[in-house]
Design a protein around this motif. Sequence first.
Motif, PDB file in Angstrom:
ATOM      1  N   LEU A   1       0.837  -1.191   0.000  1.00 52.17           N
ATOM      2  CA  LEU A   1       0.000   0.000   0.000  1.00 52.17           C
ATOM      3  C   LEU A   1       0.883   1.256   0.000  1.00 52.17           C
ATOM      4  N   PRO A   2       0.382   2.380  -0.535  1.00 50.11           N
ATOM      5  CA  PRO A   2       1.184   3.608  -0.556  1.00 50.11           C
ATOM      6  C   PRO A   2       1.471   4.124   0.848  1.00 50.11           C
ATOM      7  N   THR A   3       2.619   4.758   0.996  1.00 55.63           N
ATOM      8  CA  THR A   3       2.951   5.431   2.248  1.00 55.63           C
ATOM      9  C   THR A   3       2.227   6.779   2.307  1.00 55.63           C
ATOM     10  N   LEU A   4       2.250   7.430   3.476  1.00 57.26           N
ATOM     11  CA  LEU A   4       1.606   8.735   3.617  1.00 57.26           C
ATOM     12  C   LEU A   4       2.213   9.740   2.649  1.00 57.26           C
ATOM     13  N   ARG A   5       3.528   9.702   2.483  1.00 53.25           N
ATOM     14  CA  ARG A   5       4.209  10.625   1.549  1.00 53.25           C
ATOM     15  C   ARG A   5       3.743  10.364   0.124  1.00 53.25           C
ATOM     16  N   GLU A   6       3.598   9.093  -0.237  1.00 51.97           N
ATOM     17  CA  GLU A   6       3.153   8.756  -1.586  1.00 51.97           C
ATOM     18  C   GLU A   6       1.699   9.141  -1.809  1.00 51.97           C
ATOM     19  N   TRP A   7       0.878   9.092  -0.755  1.00 55.00           N
ATOM     20  CA  TRP A   7      -0.499   9.582  -0.873  1.00 55.00           C
ATOM     21  C   TRP A   7      -0.512  11.086  -1.142  1.00 55.00           C
TER      22      TRP A   7
ATOM     23  N   ALA B   1       0.296  11.539  -4.681  1.00 56.45           N
ATOM     24  CA  ALA B   1      -0.846  11.146  -5.504  1.00 56.45           C
ATOM     25  C   ALA B   1      -1.913  12.239  -5.524  1.00 56.45           C
ATOM     26  N   LEU B   2      -2.071  12.939  -4.417  1.00 55.99           N
ATOM     27  CA  LEU B   2      -3.062  14.012  -4.366  1.00 55.99           C
ATOM     28  C   LEU B   2      -2.691  15.151  -5.308  1.00 55.99           C
ATOM     29  N   VAL B   3      -1.406  15.530  -5.304  1.00 61.18           N
ATOM     30  CA  VAL B   3      -0.972  16.625  -6.187  1.00 61.18           C
ATOM     31  C   VAL B   3      -1.044  16.194  -7.650  1.00 61.18           C
ATOM     32  N   VAL B   4      -0.461  15.036  -7.955  1.00 58.49           N
ATOM     33  CA  VAL B   4      -0.443  14.566  -9.344  1.00 58.49           C
ATOM     34  C   VAL B   4      -1.863  14.265  -9.826  1.00 58.49           C
ATOM     35  N   GLY B   5      -2.676  13.641  -8.981  1.00 64.14           N
ATOM     36  CA  GLY B   5      -4.054  13.342  -9.365  1.00 64.14           C
ATOM     37  C   GLY B   5      -4.870  14.597  -9.584  1.00 64.14           C
ATOM     38  N   SER B   6      -4.644  15.617  -8.768  1.00 64.60           N
ATOM     39  CA  SER B   6      -5.358  16.887  -8.953  1.00 64.60           C
ATOM     40  C   SER B   6      -5.021  17.508 -10.303  1.00 64.60           C
ATOM     41  N   LEU B   7      -3.748  17.411 -10.691  1.00 67.87           N
ATOM     42  CA  LEU B   7      -3.323  17.998 -11.962  1.00 67.87           C
ATOM     43  C   LEU B   7      -3.803  17.169 -13.160  1.00 67.87           C
ATOM     44  N   MET B   8      -3.442  15.871 -13.158  1.00 62.93           N
ATOM     45  CA  MET B   8      -3.715  15.046 -14.336  1.00 62.93           C
ATOM     46  C   MET B   8      -5.198  14.723 -14.488  1.00 62.93           C
ATOM     47  N   LEU B   9      -5.870  14.424 -13.377  1.00 61.58           N
ATOM     48  CA  LEU B   9      -7.272  14.020 -13.452  1.00 61.58           C
ATOM     49  C   LEU B   9      -8.209  15.191 -13.169  1.00 61.58           C
ATOM     50  N   GLY B  10      -7.985  15.881 -12.049  1.00 58.69           N
ATOM     51  CA  GLY B  10      -8.844  17.007 -11.729  1.00 58.69           C
ATOM     52  C   GLY B  10      -8.818  18.080 -12.800  1.00 58.69           C
ATOM     53  N   GLY B  11      -7.603  18.446 -13.225  1.00 62.35           N
ATOM     54  CA  GLY B  11      -7.486  19.451 -14.278  1.00 62.35           C
ATOM     55  C   GLY B  11      -7.529  18.859 -15.661  1.00 62.35           C
TER      56      GLY B  11
ATOM     57  N   PRO C   1       4.978   2.327  -6.194  1.00 58.68           N
ATOM     58  CA  PRO C   1       5.250   1.494  -7.369  1.00 58.68           C
ATOM     59  C   PRO C   1       4.035   0.680  -7.802  1.00 58.68           C
ATOM     60  N   GLY C   2       3.912   0.523  -9.122  1.00 59.09           N
ATOM     61  CA  GLY C   2       2.924  -0.378  -9.683  1.00 59.09           C
ATOM     62  C   GLY C   2       1.484   0.022  -9.449  1.00 59.09           C
ATOM     63  N   ALA C   3       0.636  -0.995  -9.264  1.00 60.13           N
ATOM     64  CA  ALA C   3      -0.803  -0.796  -9.199  1.00 60.13           C
ATOM     65  C   ALA C   3      -1.230   0.084  -8.031  1.00 60.13           C
TER      66      ALA C   3
ATOM     67  N   ALA D   1      -3.688   3.257  -8.417  1.00 62.46           N
ATOM     68  CA  ALA D   1      -4.942   3.335  -7.671  1.00 62.46           C
ATOM     69  C   ALA D   1      -5.000   4.588  -6.806  1.00 62.46           C
ATOM     70  N   SER D   2      -3.880   4.922  -6.151  1.00 67.14           N
ATOM     71  CA  SER D   2      -3.876   6.099  -5.270  1.00 67.14           C
ATOM     72  C   SER D   2      -4.112   7.373  -6.065  1.00 67.14           C
ATOM     73  N   GLU D   3      -3.539   7.463  -7.247  1.00 71.71           N
ATOM     74  CA  GLU D   3      -3.761   8.660  -8.060  1.00 71.71           C
ATOM     75  C   GLU D   3      -5.206   8.752  -8.527  1.00 71.71           C
ATOM     76  N   MET D   4      -5.792   7.626  -8.934  1.00 65.78           N
ATOM     77  CA  MET D   4      -7.177   7.645  -9.379  1.00 65.78           C
ATOM     78  C   MET D   4      -8.121   7.985  -8.236  1.00 65.78           C
ATOM     79  N   LEU D   5      -7.849   7.474  -7.029  1.00 64.50           N
ATOM     80  CA  LEU D   5      -8.696   7.794  -5.884  1.00 64.50           C
ATOM     81  C   LEU D   5      -8.593   9.270  -5.518  1.00 64.50           C
ATOM     82  N   CYS D   6      -7.381   9.790  -5.459  1.00 63.26           N
ATOM     83  CA  CYS D   6      -7.198  11.203  -5.112  1.00 63.26           C
ATOM     84  C   CYS D   6      -7.771  12.110  -6.193  1.00 63.26           C
ATOM     85  N   GLY D   7      -7.448  11.804  -7.457  1.00 64.81           N
ATOM     86  CA  GLY D   7      -7.986  12.614  -8.550  1.00 64.81           C
ATOM     87  C   GLY D   7      -9.495  12.537  -8.625  1.00 64.81           C
TER      88      GLY D   7
END
Length: 307
Positions: free
Chosen positions: A76-82, A85-95, A190-192, A196-202
Amino acid sequence: MTSFTLNLRPIGAPSLLLPALLACYLVWGSTYLAIRFALESLPPFLQMGTRFLAAGLLLMAWVAWRARQPGAVVRLPTLREWRHALVVGSLMLGGGMGLTASAGQHVASGLVAAFVAVVPLLVCGWGLLAGRRPSRLEWLGMATGLAGVVLLARGAGFAASPQGVACMVGATLTWSLGSVLSTTRLPLAPGASGFASEMLCGGAVLIAISLALGEQATWPLAPRALLAWAYLVVFGSLIAFSAYLHLLAHASPATATSYAFVNPVIALLLGVWLAGETVTGAEWLACGITLLGVLLILRGKSSAPPD
């Protein structure tokens, strides 16, 4: 005639490289039309938010199950990786994805896909800010691609919709910046689990935007809209988006963004064939010029010496 060959040498997982490329080429080329069909019942940010939340939940459930198996290599992702994922997901998916769907309300799906061909140009631009100097061929490609995008934005489809132009400019800027950050300053798990973390955050960011805008679905959902949404969840998100993130992590930037060379052609043909969209001769020419710029950039990247 000078041959053009992408650098297909991956950093890892070579057996997945070709399937990942095909998924980005073929599936993403069709998702623009699916987005348009889903808009019949689901407004843009609600459509995208529910799509990525559904896909992210399914994928994260699989990751959690795999992580509990003896000898599992998935975690599972670490807190730092979450946070990443929030920043990258906001940009790639949110925006990126939210604004792309918004543009689909005003502009033909094929033209939206053609505008997305500017992404490799923007990746080069963000690279400049990071201190990377493009080759002469890449400079030529950026200039050529920019000329094509300007012509496309002045065409009949976009000229009638300033909102469409604004949405696509914002979408391509945020998507390309998120793509660069995910492989440089803000690496995901890494990996799935990272996918998943990016899709959930985005997806959560998209739903928040949808609520702020007061979006509401049209009930009952049109059968075509529901089928299109399901297609976007399974093929557009679980398969193609995960494939793209895999390419970003395991292939060269030129290879990862080469989908922009293929998607517009597929999307334009599908839009004309299945949705009765019209594309003028000038817009076809603008698409061709833009794609020529992308080709030059990819050629310049694949022939450049390693840093």
